[in-house]
Design an enzyme around this catalytic site. Sequence first.
Site, PDB file in Angstrom:
ATOM      1  CB  ALA A 785      -0.905   0.000   1.234  1.00  0.00           C
ATOM      2  CG  PHE A 804      -3.428   5.445   2.341  1.00  0.00           C
ATOM      3  CD1 PHE A 804      -2.388   4.533   2.290  1.00  0.00           C
ATOM      4  CD2 PHE A 804      -4.610   5.077   2.970  1.00  0.00           C
ATOM      5  CE1 PHE A 804      -2.528   3.267   2.854  1.00  0.00           C
ATOM      6  CE2 PHE A 804      -4.750   3.820   3.540  1.00  0.00           C
ATOM      7  CZ  PHE A 804      -3.711   2.912   3.482  1.00  0.00           C
ATOM      8  CG  HIS A 805      -4.669   2.327  -3.537  1.00  0.00           C
ATOM      9  ND1 HIS A 805      -5.172   1.160  -3.010  1.00  0.00           N
ATOM     10  CD2 HIS A 805      -5.188   2.406  -4.787  1.00  0.00           C
ATOM     11  CE1 HIS A 805      -5.949   0.560  -3.887  1.00  0.00           C
ATOM     12  NE2 HIS A 805      -5.972   1.288  -4.987  1.00  0.00           N
ATOM     13  CB  SER A 806      -6.101   0.842   2.161  1.00  0.00           C
ATOM     14  OG  SER A 806      -7.326   0.382   1.614  1.00  0.00           O
TER      15      SER A 806
END
Length: 949
Positions: A785, A804-806
């Site tokens: 991530a 942010f990219h989870s």
Amino acid sequence: MAPKHRDGDVVFSLNGKWIGWAHTITAFSGFLGALLVGCWLHYHKIVQNEYHGYPDEWFPSVSATIGDRYPERSVFQFFIAITSGPRFALVLLWYTLTARPHSTLPKIVAGTGLFRTLSCGGWTYITSTDDHNWHDIFMISYLVATLPWTLGCLALSPPNPTAIKYRKILAGLFFGTLVPLIYYFIQHKVHKVPGAYTIYAFFEWSLILFDVGFDAVTALDFESFELVVKDVKGLSRGVKLLKDDVLEKGKDKPLAQPFEGPYSWSVLLDAAADIYTGFVFWSILSSLGILVWYFPLWHMGISGYEVMVMSTVSPLLLGVPFLRSVFVNNVRWVHMSSLVGLLAWQVKDPANRLFTVGFAVWMTCLAWSVTWYAERGQPERLKARILAWAAGLVVSSIAKFANHTNNPLWPILHSGNGGWNKTGLVLGVLAVLRATQRSNINGDTYSPSSKRQGSAALAGLGLAGLFFAMHSLLSDSSTMILWVWEGYPIRSPLAVPHGALTILAMSLGLFFGLTFPGFLGSWTAFGIGSIGAAVLTCYKNWTGFYGALVLATYIMGIAPTLIASAVHHSPGRTFGLAFFVYNIMVLFHVWVVAYAFVPGGPLVREHTDWVMAATMLLIGAGVFSALVTNATSSAPRRRPASKGRKLSSYYLHILFALQLLSASIAYLRFPTNDYQPYHKDEKVLTAGIWTIHFSLDNDMWSSERRVRDAIKELELDVVGLLESDLQRIIMGNRDTTQYLAEDLGMYVDYGPGPNKHTWGCALLSKFPILKSTHHLLPSPVGELAPAIEATLDVYGEQVDVFVFHSGQEEDAEDRRLQSEYLAKLMKDSPRPSILLSYLVTKPLQGNYNTYVGEKSGMRDIDPSDWDRWCEYILYKGLKRTGYARVSRGTITDTEIQVGRFVIGQAPTETDERISEDQVADGLQFPALFKGEGVRGHRYHVFDEPRYFA
């Protein structure tokens, strides 16, 4: 013999040296006169730049002195007008001095001198204030022409030791000054360092001094002339030039003098056709991965269409003697059939477009394998073909450099989004017809030596490593730069302008590979290349990039050796094996990131270092075989024929011209860094988050321009982009952020680079990015991530923005750990903050309560929005005024979410909503997206934006 005249025929005589002195005096008078007048009348104004003024900046640049104000501009233009007379005379006298029968170089130098003189008039009388674009065009033309003018004058210098010494000194000083000049310009323009522009100005004035001084040396040679025109020493007739002596001493050397004798435009056209055919190969090959990637992207897993990556293995057919003979004797039609790949943009259905390009790749890999094999009995012709193919990669890289990392011939482009498909197809047909008109059907009749020829398998493995390295690292000039990119403050090269250095290293490698094949094919060179690969893999910033330049030089340099060795074996075994193993390497370098989607993927998880090591080992296998093959080659051991050397020299001429083009593109694309937010009077910050799905829309078209339009019309000052890392073969080695940043006028942080094994996140900002840090959040099970933590200068106040990219829905533990990591980052920030994110959670449930609340200190932009699952905007310490959701249209699979904040007002404490008529005009969202909206983008879910007190 010098011409004779009767006494009294010469009414007036003037020694030629005064032409040189007149040119020098009038040129210096223009520059120095403008400098003195400018400092006297407008000192503080001409030392002021867009960032700093006196006393930080205390010496004016050339452009500020000569172009901005009256009367210094008029002083400069007056003297430059006077200079034009001596300048034209200087060019004429130099041609008269150096011209000889059947010699083309003096004509080329004279033409360059005239062009340079005219372009000087262009940037002199069209100032940057009058028309910035045309001023730059003329200035670039002048600078580009300076290199061939300088080198041509050095090559043609008469044997005057004093003049030669001064020319070498001044030429060396001129080109040496370019390095610190560019460095301090970047310090000023990018880093905004106080005083950097003053140092830059000193180097800029030094260039003027060295440039004019170089031409002043002609006065020492023109002493041999009396006007009207009497050659008193006979240098222009029958006396050998210094160049002649050099040629006689070096006549046995393998390199031909490329301009000696009459220049053959026909041969130059042949070389251009060959190189363009190589460019078509790389255009078609590099487009295949993008089209294949479209299908697993939309299926979110293996789709079955991935089998099309095997389209490259067509050279296996050459293992059948009958088929090999057919292809060798019909190579023109094999090449011609590959051009269907340039027609694929007309095929609207994605699957059929993929099949069309797959056929084109099948044929183009076969065509080039046949071409090399057919020329194996003619080493010089083979060398020229290899050079053309490799130079085609340079052209492809330059085309992408000029077109913001998209190749204009790709089938994902059309006339509406940057494609030049029709032009490329027409030129492709003409190039193939021209390039295949020369007979080359001798591959099957050539009898190889009975001596040991090395290993066909090792030769094939070497080619596999070569093909993969060229495609994965060199097919775009920004790929290796993004490997070493670590964020702000800038400590590493930039895609623009430093991509031109990658292209230069590629070209130098190709040149060295042809001129020093013995060294480039040695284990010493392999060791140097391996060190470069290790440095690129293990180090960041400029140190890592130096390794990248070494590696680029080596990869291109070893290409002629490996291919020339491979053609001495069965083409089915060498080229067929090469492309098969190349395909394995392509999958390998995808699986290090996509390990969650393929069987056995976790075994190679996050091992780009293994990919690099495997690449170099494959190349090493090819070097081992080539050393044996070259040592026992049956090629006659004699000095290469002059015709063959002459042919190769034309390819190098084109390669040299391409470097000038690359430098010009770098100059024109240099970032301006003078960006302005949309509502600066109201101190509004409009932020958005969007998952752009790797810049491929629902119909398999490149979506940069449509993304650009949506961002511009939504008036986004700051936008986070997710699924934005395209720097792999399967995505075309692209960088969408380059186009968006330049066209929208925004600073950009690419985020964790392609060697960090993520799908990417990026940040675009109208506000300066003071510093940024890239994070890879805990991901013990699923994919990594990525996150960017950046501090922006927003109307004089520092604001932190997180992008942010989870992790995936299936990896619950990953997402829990990531929520705790990011919550701590946000909590620790002492500044107002905004999170632009992809969280994969439902509102008010689960990890949402880690991201929002006491653990993070963040607020939800609209807690009542129940319809979210992926995208969220959170904030703290800011005045929130509005929130909107905008439909995606057909660009991607995810909507755009937008939030508006006002800087300098008390932070939001409640979630009270108000109606639009209570909101000032400057705080309202664009009305363009109301109702049906525009191009499929409209306010949805709530059918209107939400505003807050």
